[in-house]
Design an enzyme around this catalytic site. Sequence first.
Site, mmCIF file in Angstrom:
data_model
loop_
_atom_site.group_PDB
_atom_site.id
_atom_site.type_symbol
_atom_site.label_atom_id
_atom_site.label_comp_id
_atom_site.label_asym_id
_atom_site.label_seq_id
_atom_site.Cartn_x
_atom_site.Cartn_y
_atom_site.Cartn_z
ATOM 1 N N CYS A 146 -9.380 -36.987 12.840
ATOM 2 C CA CYS A 146 -8.951 -36.773 14.224
ATOM 3 C C CYS A 146 -8.786 -35.279 14.438
ATOM 4 O O CYS A 146 -8.105 -34.612 13.663
ATOM 5 C CB CYS A 146 -7.633 -37.501 14.480
ATOM 6 S SG CYS A 146 -6.954 -37.144 16.107
ATOM 7 N N ASN A 203 -12.051 -42.360 7.430
ATOM 8 C CA ASN A 203 -11.484 -43.711 7.557
ATOM 9 C C ASN A 203 -11.727 -44.518 6.283
ATOM 10 O O ASN A 203 -12.577 -44.155 5.462
ATOM 11 C CB ASN A 203 -12.174 -44.454 8.706
ATOM 12 C CG ASN A 203 -11.712 -43.999 10.063
ATOM 13 O OD1 ASN A 203 -12.059 -42.918 10.508
ATOM 14 N ND2 ASN A 203 -10.920 -44.810 10.726
ATOM 15 N N HIS A 241 -5.514 -49.814 10.827
ATOM 16 C CA HIS A 241 -6.499 -48.726 10.925
ATOM 17 C C HIS A 241 -6.106 -47.677 9.868
ATOM 18 O O HIS A 241 -5.294 -46.797 10.117
ATOM 19 C CB HIS A 241 -6.421 -48.152 12.345
ATOM 20 C CG HIS A 241 -7.335 -47.018 12.642
ATOM 21 N ND1 HIS A 241 -8.478 -47.144 13.419
ATOM 22 C CD2 HIS A 241 -7.282 -45.702 12.318
ATOM 23 C CE1 HIS A 241 -9.071 -45.969 13.550
ATOM 24 N NE2 HIS A 241 -8.362 -45.070 12.893
#
Length: 301
Positions: free
Chosen positions: A240, A249, A207
């Site tokens: 976040c 991302n 991730h």
Amino acid sequence: MEGVVRIIEVGPRDGLQNEKTSVPTDVKSAFALSLADAGLREIELTSFVSPKWVPQLADAAETSAAAMLRQDVAWSALVPNAKGLERAVQCGYQRIALFTAASEAFVNKNINMSVEESLDLFAEIVLLFRHQVPNGFVRGYVSTAFECPYAGRVDPTEVVRVCSRLLEAGVDEVSLGDTIGVASPREVRALAQELRETVPDDKVAWHFHDTRGTAVANALCALDLGYTSFDASAAGLGGCPFAPGAGGNLATDDLVYALEREGVATGVDPVKLAQASLPVLQILGRAPTAKAQLAVLSACS
Ligand code: HMG
Ligand code: MG
């Protein structure tokens, strides 16, 4: 090589959890459905976290109800505790994602627990979930797998320890988060080397956040090492709220392009994918920035 690689689309969840502008519920559901239309088959749709902590996803149940009518997608949602589990199961989720980290400071800021408390709690949540959804799938996120915004560099042995504890607790896979987007391929190789002593490759997803532009390189490095599961977010949305400095991302658009050029079929239509995030970007008042998305859109115009 189709079917070899899994792309776990996290745009509707990671992509929207940190945005100041509120995105209407119907736009969120439509976004998720457009991603499914583009060919994505695993989509993390929302979070059943405290609405006081993450008001952006307070409409998790409503977003889920509209999108999950489509049944050819493996929908998943973030769950931090028993209350989150109850809400997710009520909505019909067969897949949940628990989330902790390899840094004490980050876990504390993110979920107001210690790493140990989170691991103990998640062991209970896995049992509860298995009881209610016997064929369900559980992912365990391990954030700050490379560096913590509060405590700096993270020791790979701690990442391996947290992964092992999650797997012992019965999660089906761990997803290793470069939460603030700092890692380089050298660090991915180093972490993989440590992981492989104890954690099977097919239990690992990567991730990557793309704060510094290294996410595609990191994903291709992990691919070269033999890993096949990658999280990504359409248009590179993401961040976040409890990780200062976290950028977007890895853009699904960029990942799909890179994989296809490497000869790995993804089953994703790049044009539909490039268009899927446009209504959300419009509401956020932002132009696309993901490179592959820009290239596709300019070729279409
Ligand atoms: P807390 O304040 O310690 O817990 O939060 P609490 O039990 O005292 O609850 C506070 C209030 O929230 C209470 O309401 C609870 O009922 C309610 P009140 O009594 O004050 O009216 N509450 C809930 N409501 C709905 N659903 C729930 C729930 N739980 C409590 N599930 C807690 C602890 C874990 C709840 C909180 O810290 C939290 O929700 N944190 C979420 C943080 C978050 O979502 N972070 C972003 C996701 S992680 C991420 O992005 C990283 C990742 O992408 C990977 C990477 O990039 O590395 C996954
Ligand atoms: Mg993330």
